[in-house]
Design a protein around this motif. Structure first.
Motif, PDB file in Angstrom:
ATOM      1  N   TYR A 129     -92.872  34.459  54.985  1.00 31.42           N
ATOM      2  CA  TYR A 129     -92.696  35.747  55.653  1.00 31.42           C
ATOM      3  C   TYR A 129     -91.757  36.647  54.839  1.00 31.42           C
ATOM      4  N   CYS A 130     -90.661  36.086  54.360  1.00 28.70           N
ATOM      5  CA  CYS A 130     -89.697  36.867  53.578  1.00 28.70           C
ATOM      6  C   CYS A 130     -90.315  37.418  52.296  1.00 28.70           C
ATOM      7  N   SER A 131     -91.251  36.683  51.731  1.00 26.86           N
ATOM      8  CA  SER A 131     -91.846  37.114  50.461  1.00 26.86           C
ATOM      9  C   SER A 131     -92.683  38.378  50.619  1.00 26.86           C
ATOM     10  N   ASN A 132     -93.008  38.733  51.855  1.00 29.51           N
ATOM     11  CA  ASN A 132     -93.854  39.904  52.108  1.00 29.51           C
ATOM     12  C   ASN A 132     -93.111  41.069  52.746  1.00 29.51           C
ATOM     13  N   VAL A 133     -91.823  40.874  53.049  1.00 32.90           N
ATOM     14  CA  VAL A 133     -91.054  41.916  53.734  1.00 32.90           C
ATOM     15  C   VAL A 133     -89.723  42.116  53.003  1.00 32.90           C
ATOM     16  N   PRO A 134     -89.416  43.331  52.561  1.00 36.16           N
ATOM     17  CA  PRO A 134     -88.173  43.553  51.828  1.00 36.16           C
ATOM     18  C   PRO A 134     -86.935  43.289  52.686  1.00 36.16           C
ATOM     19  N   SER A 135     -85.862  42.853  52.022  1.00 32.45           N
ATOM     20  CA  SER A 135     -84.540  42.689  52.628  1.00 32.45           C
ATOM     21  C   SER A 135     -84.499  41.628  53.725  1.00 32.45           C
ATOM     22  N   LEU A 136     -85.431  40.681  53.678  1.00 32.41           N
ATOM     23  CA  LEU A 136     -85.365  39.525  54.558  1.00 32.41           C
ATOM     24  C   LEU A 136     -85.042  38.300  53.718  1.00 32.41           C
ATOM     25  N   TYR A 137     -84.194  37.443  54.275  1.00 31.70           N
ATOM     26  CA  TYR A 137     -83.774  36.217  53.604  1.00 31.70           C
ATOM     27  C   TYR A 137     -83.848  35.080  54.617  1.00 31.70           C
ATOM     28  N   CYS A 138     -83.695  33.851  54.150  1.00 30.92           N
ATOM     29  CA  CYS A 138     -83.791  32.741  55.092  1.00 30.92           C
ATOM     30  C   CYS A 138     -82.961  31.554  54.631  1.00 30.92           C
ATOM     31  N   THR A 139     -82.797  30.620  55.550  1.00 29.61           N
ATOM     32  CA  THR A 139     -82.190  29.340  55.241  1.00 29.61           C
ATOM     33  C   THR A 139     -83.303  28.316  55.030  1.00 29.61           C
ATOM     34  N   ALA A 140     -82.935  27.177  54.490  1.00 25.95           N
ATOM     35  CA  ALA A 140     -83.856  26.029  54.410  1.00 25.95           C
ATOM     36  C   ALA A 140     -83.040  24.784  54.672  1.00 25.95           C
ATOM     37  N   GLY A 141     -83.512  23.968  55.601  1.00 29.15           N
ATOM     38  CA  GLY A 141     -82.751  22.771  55.927  1.00 29.15           C
ATOM     39  C   GLY A 141     -83.244  22.109  57.187  1.00 29.15           C
ATOM     40  N   VAL A 142     -82.435  21.180  57.697  1.00 27.89           N
ATOM     41  CA  VAL A 142     -82.819  20.354  58.837  1.00 27.89           C
ATOM     42  C   VAL A 142     -81.722  20.422  59.902  1.00 27.89           C
ATOM     43  N   HIS A 143     -82.094  20.913  61.073  1.00 25.15           N
ATOM     44  CA  HIS A 143     -81.208  20.984  62.236  1.00 25.15           C
ATOM     45  C   HIS A 143     -80.912  19.564  62.724  1.00 25.15           C
ATOM     46  N   PRO A 144     -79.722  19.329  63.285  1.00 24.54           N
ATOM     47  CA  PRO A 144     -79.433  17.968  63.774  1.00 24.54           C
ATOM     48  C   PRO A 144     -80.435  17.459  64.801  1.00 24.54           C
TER      49      PRO A 144
END
Length: 270
Positions: A55-70
């Motif tokens: 999703y971020c790759s198609n919308v400017p100024s959006l960023y994200c995390t990557a990981g695993v919630h407890p």
């Protein structure tokens, strides 16, 4: 032409919540209309991390995390750390998480949570990424694990603790994520007291949408769904409690977000 409206950074949105399935794009556009310049999409597992990256790759100024919630710690597969490291190479991914400990519900056992959390702290340290921290009913252990990684940058996401806990996070050099919890007079009194000790250079505002709709919003939206467009309501409550101006809150919170997540952007008004 420059605007006299402050720019905001919403440092926490669960955009792939089912509650956004019918109007996800509209939610982002409506946030832009009230000068939410950047937004950070929160990931709870590697599958959601991939959705957020796409999703971020198609919308400017959006960023994200990557990981695993407890909550998802029990569900990791063999080789998940290597998969996470691969996701963290994407330029839109600016933090590891949402990661941490949640001993309130224990959807994953404490042992599983600790193992997965420690692995993510090691990855963040190795790759020089911020950690996006979750904690519930596990503060002493979480702090002890964080102390094993001195110099690690990060944010105490959706902080709801007291002044002592806030000061402990500050002593570790972490930023404090403030949400609509601050607007809840029944549950948020300890937080209201604590934010008086929060310097602007450690403040980061976030909605945690669709959760934690600020109770100060009137009239209340019929859906009771929180959205990134409501971030200024959290800022208004912070201003009311601390006496800081909205412009100063916006400037510092956005600058802190850009600094923590290592994002190069215009830190001033358009």
């Amino acid at each position: 032409m420059k605007s006299n409206m402050p720019l905001w950074f919403d440092a926490g949105i669960n955009l792939f919540s089912d509650r956004f399935n019918s109007d996800r794009d509209d939610v982002v556009r409506q946030a832009r209309d009230v000068h939410i310049k950047e937004m950070l999409l929160i990931s709870s597992d590697l599958a959601e991390s991939q959705l957020n990256i796409q999703y971020c790759s198609n919308v400017p100024s959006l960023y994200c995390t990557a990981g695993v919630h407890p909550h998802q710690a029990a569900g990791v597969s063999a080789g998940w750390v290597a998969d996470l490291e691969s996701l963290l190479q994407d330029p839109h991914v600016v933090a590891v998480g949402e990661c941490g400990l949640d001993f309130n519900r224990n959807f994953s056992t404490p042992e599983q949570q600790i193992e997965v959390f420690e692995a993510q702290l090691a990855v963040a340290t190795r790759l020089n990424k911020a950690v996006y921290l979750h904690e519930r009913d596990a503060f002493p252990i979480q702090i002890s694990l964080l102390k094993n990684h001195p110099g690690l940058s990060g944010i105490a996401h959706c902080f709801t603790g007291d002044s002592s806990q806030l000061k402990t996070y500050l002593d570790l050099g972490l930023y404090i994520g403030i949400t609509g919890w601050l607007c809840d007079t029944k549950r948020g009194q300890s937080l209201m007291d604590a934010v008086r000790y929060l310097p602007l250079d450690r403040l980061i505002l976030e909605t945690d949408a669709p959760f934690l709709l600020p109770k100060t919003i009137a009239p209340k939206p019929k859906s009771s769904r929180n959205e990134p467009a409501y971030l200024p309501a959290v800022a208004a409550q912070f201003a009311h409690i601390t006496g800081h101006s909205l412009d100063n809150i916006a400037l510092h919170s956005r600058r802190n977000s850009l600094t923590l997540f290592q994002i190069t952007a215009d830190e001033h008004y358009l």
